[in-house]
Design an enzyme around this catalytic site. Structure first.
Site, PDB file in Angstrom:
ATOM      1  CG  HIS A  74      -5.129   3.403   2.392  1.00  0.00           C
ATOM      2  ND1 HIS A  74      -5.410   2.895   1.132  1.00  0.00           N
ATOM      3  CD2 HIS A  74      -6.337   3.619   2.976  1.00  0.00           C
ATOM      4  CE1 HIS A  74      -6.715   2.819   0.977  1.00  0.00           C
ATOM      5  NE2 HIS A  74      -7.301   3.247   2.079  1.00  0.00           N
ATOM      6  CG  ASP A  89      -2.613   1.793  -0.693  1.00  0.00           C
ATOM      7  OD1 ASP A  89      -2.211   1.505   0.451  1.00  0.00           O
ATOM      8  OD2 ASP A  89      -3.760   2.219  -0.928  1.00  0.00           O
ATOM      9  CB  SER A 138      -9.865   0.993   1.665  1.00  0.00           C
ATOM     10  OG  SER A 138     -10.089   2.344   1.450  1.00  0.00           O
TER      11      SER A 138
END
Length: 263
Positions: free
Chosen positions: A66, A115, A209
């Site tokens: 992402h 992801d 992330s």
């Protein structure tokens, strides 16, 4: 692996992506011991940190797919290895250009499943005590609830959005998946390819992330998503489990995959 892998050459992230999304997000942690995590990578766009990553091979860095959402090819994506401070001169720090990015073929901007992505560096990293790959978790097993694991990153450390210059570290407790799937938590959104960690005022946050969840001496999972408000105990941090994806990762690293190349 029979699915095609989508390889995007010299692509970049927009800094706002990791900032604005309710994904991957260290809050309530502390400064990490300098250079004690030689596998840590900072994914940077135009010189600004946007996501974390893990060096898993001398030329490959694992991160979250992402982080590619909304990318443009007119910016410059690079990977910083060997760093503790993002800004101060350090003898082991080196900024690598990215030759290509491989997204997991199942990843989509409108989904949190699959992801994962891999950055291929323009050349092999200079390995040593301060830059070293971390092994992948290969055993496809459930981590026992209550197990303490380690996360680290350069993501925001306050709700006001303050970003640290030095690497932050946090120990988190693994949560039972069934509990994490209760209506009062993530309401069934956690699949077998994901895992949760408790997040009561201690959590990964925006900019973390793609960084690793380390249980023992291996990359157990990758920071993926959670609450828009970091540290919300009702929205535990969510991670993509690595063991399920080891065959795909190894195929990419070995070149034994069919790829589609776009500019």
């Amino acid at each position: 692996m029979h699915s095609s892998v989508y390889l995007v050459a010299l692509v970049v992230l927009e800094a706002a992506v990791c900032v604005a999304q309710p994904r991957g997000r260290i809050l309530g942690g502390q400064e990490a011991m300098a250079h004690a995590r030689p596998y840590m990578a900072s994914v940077q766009v135009n010189g600004t940190h946007v996501c974390g990553g893990t060096l898993v091979d001398e030329q490959w860095v694992l991160s979250a797919a992402h982080c590619m959402d909304g990318v443009t090819k007119d910016e410059v994506v690079q990977v910083l290895l060997g760093a503790h401070s993002l800004s101060s001169p350090e003898p082991y720090k080196h900024l690598y250009d990215v030759q290509s990015v491989v997204l997991h073929p199942g990843s989509r901007p409108d989904s949190v499943e699959d992801d994962l992505m891999l950055f291929k560096l323009s050349h092999n990293a200079s390995l040593g005590p301060h830059v070293r790959p971390l092994p992948l978790q290969r055993e496809d097993r459930e981590v026992k609830p209550g197990t303490l694991c380690d996360v680290a990153g350069w993501g925001v450390v306050t709700h006001a959005g303050r970003r640290p210059d030095v690497l932050q570290q946090l120990t988190v407790s693994i949560m039972d998946r069934n509990t994490c799937n209760l209506r009062t938590y993530h309401d069934g959104a956690i699949t077998k390819n994901m895992m949760c960690a408790e997040s009561n005022r201690r959590d990964t946050c925006r900019g973390d992330s793609g960084g690793p969840l380390v249980c023992g001496d291996a990359v157990e999972a990758v920071v993926t998503w959670g609450s828009r408000v970091c540290g919300n105990r009702r929205k535990p941090g969510v991670f993509t489990r690595v063991a399920t994806y080891v065959p795909w990762i190894e195929n990419v690293l070995s070149g034994n995959v069919s790829v589609n190349v776009t500019a």
